[in-house]
Design an enzyme around this catalytic site. Structure first.
Site, PDB file in Angstrom:
ATOM      1  N   LYS A 111       0.790  -1.225  -0.135  1.00  0.00           N
ATOM      2  CA  LYS A 111      -0.116   0.113   0.136  1.00  0.00           C
ATOM      3  C   LYS A 111       0.741   1.359   0.093  1.00  0.00           C
ATOM      4  O   LYS A 111       0.961   1.984   0.790  1.00  0.00           O
ATOM      5  CB  LYS A 111      -0.962  -0.044   1.212  1.00  0.00           C
ATOM      6  CG  LYS A 111      -2.143   0.809   1.267  1.00  0.00           C
ATOM      7  CD  LYS A 111      -3.049   0.766   0.110  1.00  0.00           C
ATOM      8  CE  LYS A 111      -4.015   1.910   0.151  1.00  0.00           C
ATOM      9  NZ  LYS A 111      -5.153   2.001  -0.895  1.00  0.00           N
ATOM     10  N   ASP A 155      -5.535  -3.226  -2.516  1.00  0.00           N
ATOM     11  CA  ASP A 155      -6.865  -3.095  -2.693  1.00  0.00           C
ATOM     12  C   ASP A 155      -7.152  -3.400  -4.118  1.00  0.00           C
ATOM     13  O   ASP A 155      -8.128  -4.176  -4.693  1.00  0.00           O
ATOM     14  CB  ASP A 155      -7.522  -1.643  -2.621  1.00  0.00           C
ATOM     15  CG  ASP A 155      -6.611  -0.348  -3.217  1.00  0.00           C
ATOM     16  OD1 ASP A 155      -5.531  -0.737  -3.599  1.00  0.00           O
ATOM     17  OD2 ASP A 155      -7.074   0.658  -3.152  1.00  0.00           O
ATOM     18  N   ASP A 164      -2.538 -12.162   4.875  1.00  0.00           N
ATOM     19  CA  ASP A 164      -3.577 -12.839   5.981  1.00  0.00           C
ATOM     20  C   ASP A 164      -4.939 -12.814   5.350  1.00  0.00           C
ATOM     21  O   ASP A 164      -5.632 -13.626   4.946  1.00  0.00           O
ATOM     22  CB  ASP A 164      -3.731 -12.226   7.432  1.00  0.00           C
ATOM     23  CG  ASP A 164      -4.932 -13.089   8.055  1.00  0.00           C
ATOM     24  OD1 ASP A 164      -5.140 -14.116   8.141  1.00  0.00           O
ATOM     25  OD2 ASP A 164      -5.602 -12.146   8.666  1.00  0.00           O
ATOM     26  N   ASP A 216      -7.225 -15.564   2.505  1.00  0.00           N
ATOM     27  CA  ASP A 216      -8.642 -16.334   2.566  1.00  0.00           C
ATOM     28  C   ASP A 216      -9.443 -15.958   1.597  1.00  0.00           C
ATOM     29  O   ASP A 216     -10.118 -16.982   1.016  1.00  0.00           O
ATOM     30  CB  ASP A 216      -9.390 -15.498   3.968  1.00  0.00           C
ATOM     31  CG  ASP A 216      -9.163 -16.043   5.517  1.00  0.00           C
ATOM     32  OD1 ASP A 216      -8.183 -16.870   5.363  1.00  0.00           O
ATOM     33  OD2 ASP A 216      -9.970 -16.080   6.111  1.00  0.00           O
TER      34      ASP A 216
END
Ligand code: IPM
Ligand code: MG
Length: 355
Positions: free
Chosen positions: A187, A219, A243, A247
């Site tokens: 980022k 993003d 993390d 997922d």
């Protein structure tokens, strides 16, 4: 082969038991399994999420087979009493800084993905998550009362150049063994730490001219993962973003119940765990999918013991049971055969003999 078995909480216990059966069927004669307590179970029994005996056991083992930690509401207490801290301490104490989370779609499960089949058919990517730094461990941290009499929360995102360099090298090397494409996630448009991440990864990249390097903001990376996931080969990412992205990537393959992971450092020692959590809502019902844990056992044999043959055997056995139509509830589709955790373990053990 000294293997520490840390089943932890919730379905961790159930799925780890199946992975141990599979390992015993393959290398039972050479391996020594020792069980230890961690997470909520350890909190209950010993008052801490990582008892010293468990840490010593992990340190003295060649590999750690890990289940999952955490229970309902368990994560809201003081930090030192949270089950998840057991795992976080273990990762850091053992210097397991590189966490490989492959997202691979078994062709048999194409209908179980939430994305259209053409978007995920043949999906095969790896998220390489940095595991020892970032806002997970950065100081200062905590909740304190400010001058205004109100509580303030602080966490600190931190990375040093050496920390970024070692995970970047791991990323380029992983890409070299695959399709030679590395995407680094950060980022950098907002956070200085992430600007350092980007610059450092780019500098390391000069040593790997044969690997195509690309940078994405997190993003945009999350959007691209859902829009066109097959564009990715290896994604290298800071701890927290990894993390979250892992997922999401897991779900592309139909179920988070399918994905294994390996956490390694500079040596051969590693910690192997399913990407999924302890899922206390389905604990004790024999419905959890043990395949992520079983595939983690395959990674254990491959990375810590160099036993490629046996690792591949496990993977073939998993493919075989899926092809035969065995499905736990999370990957159930019309026309398949619904089985429980133990029965899925039975099927894999039986398939091993033919694999
Ligand atoms: C994971 C988990 C852990 C993490 C938790 C249980 C501390 O979500 O391994 O992805 O955040 O790293
Ligand atoms: Mg997670």
């Amino acid at each position: 082969m000294k293997i520490a078995v840390l089943p932890g909480d919730g379905i961790g216990k159930e799925v780890t038991a199946q992975a141990v059966r599979v390992l015993k069927a393959l290398v039972g004669k050479e391996a020594e399994f020792t069980e230890g307590m961690i997470g909520g179970a350890a909190l209950k029994a010993a008052g801490v999420p990582l008892p010293p005996e468990t840490l010593a056991l992990a340190k003295n083992s060649d590999a750690i087979l890990f289940g999952a930690v955490g229970g309902p509401g368990d994560e809201s207490g003081p930090r030192h009493l949270r089950p998840g801290l057991g795992l976080l301490t273990l990762r850091r104490e053992l210097k397991l800084y590189a966490n490989y989370r492959p997202a691979f779609l078994f062709p048999e499960l194409i209908g179980a993905s939430s994305l259209k089949p053409e978007l995920v058919e043949g999906l095969d990517l790896v998220i390489l998550r940095e595991l020892n730094g970032d806002i997970y461990y950065g100081e200062p941290r905590g909740i304190s009362v400010g001058a205004d009499g109100r509580r303030h929360g602080v966490n600190t995102m931190r990375y040093s150049e050496p920390e970024i360099e070692r995970i970047a090298h791991a990323g380029f090397k992983a890409a070299r063994k695959r399709r030679r494409k590395l995407c680094s996630v950060d980022k950098a448009n907002v956070l200085e730490t992430m600007q350092l991440w980007r610059e450092t990864v780019a500098a390391v990249g000069k040593q790997y001219p044969d690997v195509e390097l690309r940078h994405l903001f997190v993003d945009a990376a999350s959007m691209e993962l859902l829009r066109a996931p097959k564009q990715f080969d290896v994604i290298v990412s800071p701890n927290m973003f990894g993390d979250i992205l892992s997922d999401a990537a897991a779900m592309l393959t139909g179920s988070i119940g399918m994905l294994p992971s390996a956490s390694v450092g500079d040596g051969n020692k590693g910690l192997y765990e399913p990407v999924h959590g302890s899922a206390p809502d389905i604990e004790g019902r024999n419905i959890a999918n043990p395949l992520a844990a079983i595939l983690s056992a395959a990674m254990l044999l491959r990375y810590s013991f160099n036993r490629e043959d046996e690792a591949a055997k496990i993977e073939r056995a998993v493919r075989a049971v899926l092809a035969e139509g065995y499905r736990t509830a999370d990957i159930l589709q019309p026309g398949t055969n619904k089985v429980g955790t133990v029965e899925m373990g039975d099927a894999v053990v039986a398939a091993l003999r033919r694999a």
